[in-house]
Design an enzyme around this catalytic site. Structure first.
Site, PDB file in Angstrom:
ATOM      1  N   ASP A  33       6.250  16.520  61.019  1.00 48.09           N
ATOM      2  CA  ASP A  33       6.846  16.251  62.327  1.00 48.09           C
ATOM      3  C   ASP A  33       8.244  15.668  62.128  1.00 48.09           C
ATOM      4  O   ASP A  33       8.470  14.839  61.235  1.00 48.09           O
ATOM      5  CB  ASP A  33       5.969  15.272  63.122  1.00 48.09           C
ATOM      6  N   GLN A  98       2.183  17.253  76.698  1.00 46.01           N
ATOM      7  CA  GLN A  98       2.526  18.290  75.718  1.00 46.01           C
ATOM      8  C   GLN A  98       4.004  18.631  75.865  1.00 46.01           C
ATOM      9  O   GLN A  98       4.462  18.997  76.951  1.00 46.01           O
ATOM     10  CB  GLN A  98       1.680  19.552  75.923  1.00 46.01           C
ATOM     11  N   HIS A 104      -0.397  23.320  68.823  1.00 46.31           N
ATOM     12  CA  HIS A 104      -0.270  22.600  67.555  1.00 46.31           C
ATOM     13  C   HIS A 104      -1.262  21.464  67.525  1.00 46.31           C
ATOM     14  O   HIS A 104      -1.590  20.880  68.563  1.00 46.31           O
ATOM     15  CB  HIS A 104       1.150  22.058  67.348  1.00 46.31           C
TER      16      HIS A 104
END
Ligand code: 5GP
Length: 120
Positions: A33, A98, A104
């Site tokens: 990330d 989201q 994901h």
């Protein structure tokens, strides 16, 4: 919700945006990330065009679902958090905040993560 082919993860899959890849197979890509919330914070995505878990669970092939599930465990083991513990998280839609409309799963680990969710 229609799939937006210009979302950031679609662009990563096309190689238009770089990522720090940790895993790849026929159906799955995983990378760090960009704004990690824990010492281990990996994003695991299917290569297919699915908006969210809702979409993936309804439309993905058995092979994609199996590959994705196997990859989650394999990546967590490769990151060394299978013994210490980790959390997986998939946000779907507005109430879950989201941000990126390509399915994901987050893998968080490497520290004590606290309770699942705040009461808000
Ligand atoms: P969501 O809120 O949709 O579940 O999480 C989206 C995640 O994608 C966030 O944790 C955010 O930091 C991450 N993210 C957004 N843009 C990029 C990017 O360009 N590269 C990477 N590696 N992660 C990103």
């Amino acid at each position: 919700m229609a799939y937006d082919a210009n979302n950031v993860f679609a662009r990563i899959l096309r190689g238009e945006i770089p990522c720090k890849k940790v895993y790849e197979d026929t159906h799955v890509l995983a990378f760090h990330d960009i704004n990690p919330q824990a010492p281990v914070h990996i994003l695991v995505i299917p290569k297919g065009a699915y908006v969210s878990l809702d979409d993936f669970s309804a439309r993905a092939s058995d092979a994609e679902v199996v590959a994705f599930t196997r990859a989650l465990g394999e990546i967590a083991r490769a990151q060394g958090v299978d013994r210490s513990g980790y959390r997986t998280l998939a946000n779907h839609g507005a109430d879950a905040n989201q941000e990126v409309p390509h399915f994901h799963v987050h893998i968080f680990g490497g520290r004590r993560l606290g309770r699942m969710i705040s009461k808000g």
